[in-house]
Design an enzyme around this catalytic site. Sequence first.
Site, PDB file in Angstrom:
ATOM      1  CB  CYS A 203      -0.936   0.007   1.212  1.00 37.54           C
ATOM      2  SG  CYS A 203      -2.109  -1.372   1.234  1.00 37.54           S
ATOM      3  CB  CYS A 228      -4.892   2.965   8.272  1.00 37.46           C
ATOM      4  SG  CYS A 228      -3.988   3.672   9.664  1.00 37.46           S
TER       5      CYS A 228
END
Length: 242
Positions: A203, A228
Amino acid sequence: MTDSLTPELQSKVDSVVARLQEASALYEGSLVLANSLGAEDMLLADLIDRHALSIPQFVLDTGRLPEETLTLLATMTKRYGASKIDVYYPDAASVEAYVRESGINGFYESQALRKQCCAVRKLEPLARALKSRKAWITGLRREQSVTRDAVEFSEWDAGNGLQKLNPLADWKESEVWAYLRFFEVPYNELHDRHYPSIGCAPCTRAISVGEDLRAGRWWWENPENRECGLHAASSLIPLKPR
């Protein structure tokens, strides 16, 4: 290399040290640094060690961190002492269930699946790391992204039920790196390959000149959604004596 920090930067360093000392006294035994192993957190770790502050640290190893990040963790442990740094891992059964249902790289398929992966690999271990704590310290800076431009020095973290302290909120990236280089603080070698913000390997990508500092995180999503969940928006409550 100069013999000292600039007066302006030294003033900022002194302010951060004062905030850390105040917080250490205020939340004695219930304060912790969440060390992401990013440049900002390495700066804070160095200040804590340099000024002998009784502030423990923890790292979240998601199971998909880059090798360079794990190498830095090993270096940091040797430099500052393993007894001061706890490492938390995601629940194995939860990871297995996610992979079984969504695939090893399911997070690329939708934002919902990406956030679910973050919840399993980051949020649940974070909850364990913060259990019984009254406050935690982060390396958040307002300059980092549009999702962080309102970060305050002290905020109430409603999601985790404790105070969140961001002593570097007003720092510039250049100031962070001036400190790291002056004191020869170890840092992730990926920063030298145009990775200003580093998370899990799948990511995170390098950025181009002129891109936002966090453009390499979850680059397939809109900038406004690139978090996140570790640092959800918090409501401000000034740091003051209890």
